[in-house]
Design an enzyme around this catalytic site. Sequence first.
Site, PDB file in Angstrom:
ATOM      1  N   SER A 139       0.848  -1.193   0.000  1.00 50.86           N
ATOM      2  CA  SER A 139       0.000   0.000   0.000  1.00 50.86           C
ATOM      3  C   SER A 139       0.884   1.244   0.000  1.00 50.86           C
ATOM      4  O   SER A 139       2.021   1.206   0.504  1.00 50.86           O
ATOM      5  CB  SER A 139      -0.898   0.011   1.243  1.00 50.86           C
ATOM      6  N   TYR A 152      -1.708  -0.495  10.625  1.00 53.10           N
ATOM      7  CA  TYR A 152      -1.869  -0.879   9.216  1.00 53.10           C
ATOM      8  C   TYR A 152      -0.685  -0.393   8.381  1.00 53.10           C
ATOM      9  O   TYR A 152      -0.046  -1.181   7.676  1.00 53.10           O
ATOM     10  CB  TYR A 152      -3.172  -0.313   8.656  1.00 53.10           C
TER      11      TYR A 152
END
Length: 262
Positions: A139, A152
């Site tokens: 990501s 995350y």
Amino acid sequence: MDLDLTGKTALVTGASRGIGLAVAEELTAEGVRVVGAARTITPELEKASVAAVSADLGTAAGATAAVDAALAELGGIDILVNNVGGGDADRLGLGGFLDITDEQWRNLFDLNLFSAVWTTRAALPSLLERRGAIVTVSSINSRIPAAGPVAYSEAKAALTSLGKRLSEEFGPQGLRVNTVSPGVVGTPLWRDPQGFGAKFAEAQGISQEAMLANAAEQFGATSGRISEPGEVAALIAFLASPKSANILGSDFVIDGGTLKTA
């Protein structure tokens, strides 16, 4: 473009929806025999794969079982797509560092980092034997740690680093390892009324529809829109193919120009 993938085999994790499902569909269209692994098997995944495996990829046992099932079905693995990630919206806290429990840290690291560690470890002998390819979905949060839920971004940063380590160690043996880092993608994670996008919108005090309508502007996408799963899948298929034979250890950003640094 013919990617010269006909007859190859692949295991795709987190393949029941979103990017994972799009990858399974893209590889199947290119002639790859795909096994898709996910906690919940969907009709779409069954259609896009030669076999769909139900497994909790956030556990070592589940990840290893998925690889074992793929090896049994396919006879060997040429391509591993480590896609599973994210987190359950109902267990995801959006508070600051001092608000977040050890449980969230463990859950997000298990799903977003250790799932790739476990599946890669189990699939590695076959991948090395076949001089195969690993594409891991990270990501852009790996490069902007303050964004996203606590743990995350940190897990994704470690995941991207893992790809580089694997490439350096096993690249000389013929294994190609690369990472793809999407920005916001129009998956159920963002669009499902019960998904993270709904929780994110609620935290902002706006409707999910309003959040999605303004997502590109809010996240600074130069293209003026968010990415779609099929676009990410096309990049992954290329990186898994012989057409990218001399691309190793790289991290490819697909975010509509959200990241502004080189």
